[in-house]
Scaffold this active site. Structure first.
Site, PDB file in Angstrom:
ATOM      1  N   HIS A  31       0.845  -1.205   0.000  1.00 22.23           N
ATOM      2  CA  HIS A  31       0.000   0.000   0.000  1.00 22.23           C
ATOM      3  C   HIS A  31       0.873   1.244   0.000  1.00 22.23           C
ATOM      4  CE1 HIS A  31       0.924  -0.613   4.228  1.00 22.23           C
ATOM      5  NE2 HIS A  31       0.526   0.607   4.490  1.00 22.23           N
ATOM      6  N   HIS A  91       1.563   3.890   2.026  1.00 22.38           N
ATOM      7  CA  HIS A  91       2.074   4.663   3.157  1.00 22.38           C
ATOM      8  C   HIS A  91       3.598   4.774   3.100  1.00 22.38           C
ATOM      9  CE1 HIS A  91      -1.729   4.125   5.864  1.00 22.38           C
ATOM     10  NE2 HIS A  91      -1.804   5.176   5.074  1.00 22.38           N
ATOM     11  N   ASP A 130      -0.248  -4.280   6.065  1.00 19.36           N
ATOM     12  CA  ASP A 130      -0.889  -3.611   7.199  1.00 19.36           C
ATOM     13  C   ASP A 130      -2.378  -3.872   7.089  1.00 19.36           C
ATOM     14  OD1 ASP A 130       1.651  -2.633   7.450  1.00 19.36           O
ATOM     15  OD2 ASP A 130       1.071  -0.536   7.595  1.00 19.36           O
ATOM     16  N   ASP A 186       1.103  -8.554  10.469  1.00 22.68           N
ATOM     17  CA  ASP A 186       1.227  -7.217  11.084  1.00 22.68           C
ATOM     18  C   ASP A 186       1.108  -7.280  12.610  1.00 22.68           C
ATOM     19  OD1 ASP A 186       0.761  -4.600  11.949  1.00 22.68           O
ATOM     20  OD2 ASP A 186      -0.904  -4.214  10.563  1.00 22.68           O
ATOM     21  N   ALA A 209      -1.568  12.874   5.965  1.00 24.80           N
ATOM     22  CA  ALA A 209      -1.966  13.125   4.583  1.00 24.80           C
ATOM     23  C   ALA A 209      -2.383  11.814   3.917  1.00 24.80           C
ATOM     24  CB  ALA A 209      -0.811  13.759   3.824  1.00 24.80           C
ATOM     25  N   HIS A 220      -4.711  -0.822  12.403  1.00 25.75           N
ATOM     26  CA  HIS A 220      -4.057  -2.128  12.572  1.00 25.75           C
ATOM     27  C   HIS A 220      -4.881  -3.061  13.463  1.00 25.75           C
ATOM     28  CE1 HIS A 220      -0.288  -0.700  10.714  1.00 25.75           C
ATOM     29  NE2 HIS A 220      -0.590   0.447  11.273  1.00 25.75           N
ATOM     30  N   HIS A 226       6.422  -6.255  11.251  1.00 23.24           N
ATOM     31  CA  HIS A 226       5.863  -4.915  11.426  1.00 23.24           C
ATOM     32  C   HIS A 226       5.595  -4.633  12.901  1.00 23.24           C
ATOM     33  CE1 HIS A 226       3.517  -1.287  10.616  1.00 23.24           C
ATOM     34  NE2 HIS A 226       3.795  -1.389   9.331  1.00 23.24           N
TER      35      HIS A 226
END
Lengths: 553, 553
Positions: B72, B74, B161, B193, B230, B366, B388
């Site tokens: 993803h 991020h 995630d 995760d 953001a 999460h 993670h």
């Protein structure tokens, strides 16, 4: 700021912050100071050891200061006392435990001739026009007190640090009857602990911790190491009881922990059964499951016991699989990361680590919202000043008071240095006195100010480059240099091209100065700074501190 | 490290830390990289802007690297991609949103000629011996994926995630059927995760946030300012919907927020009704209760929108009483203090501030313990690698897996750089490759190392003193100096006595050198350091960095 028939309350610390609690009570020519605490520096106060309140107002009014009264013996309430007493030697009133802890501090600072006056909860003393009473509270240290100040214009109640624990470890309930009685008679001002004003419900009782600790002790097969605040005598007492129950000897490690355990035991605040305490050297005579180690470092302080154990650099303890580590404290905001790192390291060493997030081995010592409401309703003051909290906590506490019916205009959101002035019927902010932070760095008190801190901040992020040149005194000609020396900027061995080119540019700038007959040092230095700063920023996007030094022969 | 018929999994980042996620999958001569993320520096990494994984292993094996696949968009999963692609240009596979965000980054870094390959959840691609599938996940950004890697020795599932949100904002449920199907067929390894492995129960649904936001919008009388990551497109979408419902126009402030909103809107991931978005200049045409400002700075970053508003230094927004500020994010560990300060400042400006601790306007992206258990039970792998997370989170996640019946020896507590080697039946740690942190400081990548950081740490705590002397080239006689210049040590104006005496002592030391015919520079410098260091420590208990510089003419 002398005013007849008016009571002044001036917080010098503890408002808009957690730490360095200190409040001035003044009526006519009499000043009484409540608590003289220190704060631990925030991260951006680089290199600072401690922060204490600015005491200028008291020093300017030293002839009026009659006494210090203490709520309890935690550092954020007594830790700056030695700095005050050095300037103004007045009697200090507090419970025996608080004074015992103060005494240790004063001795460390080699202060003598002080006048410590023990009181008990329930006692009343008279100082000038003040009638001051100590009320049994409940907190994470025995004999924490609330105080009331009865004056010709009315009574002020200060809760001190408190929670309303129905089952405290030492069995001493907070004296809610006294708060109720004061409320019945009429209270002009309440000042109350806002630490947990954001937390709904009730703070857990110390009793719950006892049960959680018992569970951990029951399951532990090897050594147990428990880290907590040295001053958390309640938590230490619980550990002692539980250790005895499970037949473990106790080793106390860490200067402040040893000090508190000694003072509290000597004064009868800590019950330590005969033969329980052993020296570190004696540990090897016992099996692992017969040992409890009490130590400091629950906040991740790098030099304290727990940190040293986590990094395997402790003198007498090396952690291994089978050890159980209990961290019985909540990280103070700002310390979360260092505490987490220690937990990770201890896990990596194979230990079983129990920490707050996933256990019940610690509860806060401060009242949550429902307890704060109870206190407000018991005391039902005319005016309310939330204290002991960051601004948003004070704000929340103020909102709670308004919800309970205290008029909006009678709730004061204060800042350190505000002068709150009260008469029988009125209360207002009447002015401001000097208040703020004084930095203690090593032996220096106040010699490191904002300029030095700002320099440290720049140095810490970008490093420094020193440019040295030697000029001829007569002609101004360049005799030697420019030599560039950098620290904290780039690793010079890998960046010689950059530094060589920087030198070339500085030399060219100096030559331009010479050929343009620019000879005053400040212009030359400005040139060097500009040329070098621009070049380095272009190449690295960094702005190291640049210090040009000109020598003349 | 080539091995026939063996699958290697090598995490280069994300184990024992939150951030810079990056994992190498290698089978025979084919390497596929999953995610290439960055980390934000910890407090003690003074002056460092970003931290990226050490990619030495990949550069040494560049001819084997076939592709990057992304879970993803991020930053902790894509933020270091430009540094990798500069070295090794391979195709990058990801969903359109992830690639859209990557593209912005690559343009900023002026990288061209890259090869971005969009995929959809449900797609499968073949790379060498790897069959790689993208599984619809659910997280705080749309189209977050889990991945599976089918190889000749078996299938690896990586969750990415995730949380298991039954009511996601974009309506796209996590594809639990696919995870179940894979589990049915048999999974060799699960990587999952661990961020919230310490948290019991279930993570709240995004739906709950919608309700809490609605409540705040309903009550707000003035402007609303909402700060969030953001990249939290879900939270932004919710704010957009709610703003529309209550007739508010939306102003987007902050470079990264503008960028994400544009990319996500263009690609159809963010629904922004026509006429909703306005420019900052247009704000004055609307009433306060018709405005929603979306901005960055939810982590207390000093240069971001919210910080600037809190310190009253924002270009286009000045906060006043009546404004409502929504902080829709959890502080990342280490940022708590800066976020608290901003909240306090906003309260002081009179704003109504809503932040996580006392509101429901944010939930984690999460999975908590019960969701982690569900994932483990769906996939029921033979081997489990918790990923993670910081070490204690991995540890907790590993414990959960064991509680669900995965054999202790099949749960791997990994470190970055570990080489996990799998065959059809076996799994083991087969070695270690170079892994670690590379610091990005301004334009420099890797030019600031541990020595520079150590210097910065010393400079930051104690400051620096530069001692310059000019010596005669022939005789070694002292021609000029010693001059002492300090920064970050003491405020010189108040400490002239200290600095004068220091100068006297250094001069005496130099004279002793001269009379003892000590002329090699390193001995002279050592003398200066010793004499000055000892004197200053005695007087101040501080140890500033001392830099002696000798000039010769």
């Amino acid at each position: 700021m002398e005013q007849k028939n008016k009571l002044l309350i001036i917080p010098l610390g503890g408002l808009g912050e957690i730490g360095k609690n200190m409040t001035v009570f003044q009526y006519g020519d009499d000043i009484v100071i409540l608590d003289v605490g220190l704060a631990f520096p925030e991260d951006d106060l680089l290199g600072i050891d401690l922060v204490i309140p600015d005491m200028t107002y008291l020093i300017d009014n030293r002839d009026k200061v009659r006494a210090v009264v203490l709520t309890h013996g935690h550092e954020d309430h007594i830790g700056a006392l030695s700095y005050l007493l050095k300037e103004i030697n007045v009697p200090v009133y507090g419970t025996r435990l608080a004074l015992g802890l103060v005494e240790g501090r004063l001795k460390e600072n080699r202060l003598t001739g002080y006048n410590l006056m023990p009181v008990k909860p329930g006692d009343e003393i008279t100082i000038g026009e003040f009638q001051i009473g100590f009320i049994q509270g409940s907190h994470s240290i025995p004999d924490a007190c609330g105080l009331y100040f009865t004056t010709p214009v009315g009574t002020v109640v200060h809760t001190g640090d408190f929670k309303i624990d129905q089952t405290p470890v030492d069995g001493k309930l907070i004296d809610i009857h006294k708060f109720a009685e004061l409320g019945n008679k009429g209270v002009l001002v309440l000042m109350s602990d806002s630490t947990n004003a954001e937390r709904p419900g009730y703070t857990g009782s110390e009793r719950e911790v006892t049960l959680a600790l018992d569970e951990e002790f029951k399951q532990a097969k090897g050594r147990i190491v428990m880290a907590t605040f040295a001053s958390n005598v309640s938590r230490i007492q619980q550990a002692v009881y539980t250790a005895c129950k499970y037949g473990r000897k106790i080793v106390v490690l860490g200067r402040s922990m040893v000090n508190v355990v000694n003072v509290a035991t000597d004064l009868g605040y800590l019950e330590m059964p005969e033969g329980t305490l052993i020296e570190p050297e004696e540990m090897k005579r016992f099996r692992d499951d017969q040992i409890l180690i009490l130590t400091t470092g629950s906040q991740g302080e790098p030099m304290a016991g727990l940190s040293r154990m986590a990094t395997n650099t402790h003198r007498s303890v090396s952690i291994s699989a089978g050890d159980t580590i209990l961290i019985a404290a909540t990280p103070i905001p700002g310390n979360e990361t260092s505490v987490s790192k220690i937990i990770d390291s201890l896990f990596r060493l194979g230990a079983h680590v129990v920490y707050e997030k996933i256990s019940g081995i610690h509860v806060s010592g401060h009242a949550s919202q429902e307890e704060l409401k109870l206190m407000l309703n018991l005391v039902r003051p005319k005016f309310f000043i939330p204290v002991h909290g960051e601004y948003r906590m004070l704000k929340k506490h103020g909102k709670i008071a308004e919800d309970l019916g205290i008029a909006h205009e009678n709730v004061f959101m204060g800042n350190n240095g505000d002068v709150f002035e009260f008469t029988k019927d009125t209360g207002r902010v009447a002015g401001k006195v000097k208040a703020g932070r004084v930095f203690v760095d090593g032996l220096g008190v106040g010699d490191v100010g904002n300029i030095v801190i700002r320099d440290r901040q720049q140095l810490s992020k970008e490093g420094i480059i020193v440019v040295v040149v030697t000029l001829d005194k007569q002609s101004g000609a360049l005799l030697s240099g420019p030599d560039l020396v950098s620290r904290g900027f780039v690793y010079v061995r890998d960046s010689s091209a950059l530094m060589n080119e920087a030198q070339v540019r500085v030399r060219a700038a100096l030559e331009r100065c010479e050929s343009n007959n620019i000879s005053d040092w400040s212009s030359i230095k400005l040139q060097v700074r500009e040329v070098l700063g621009k070049y380095l920023f272009e190449k690295t996007r960094r702005r190291p501190m640049i210090i040009p030094i000109i020598m003349e022969v």
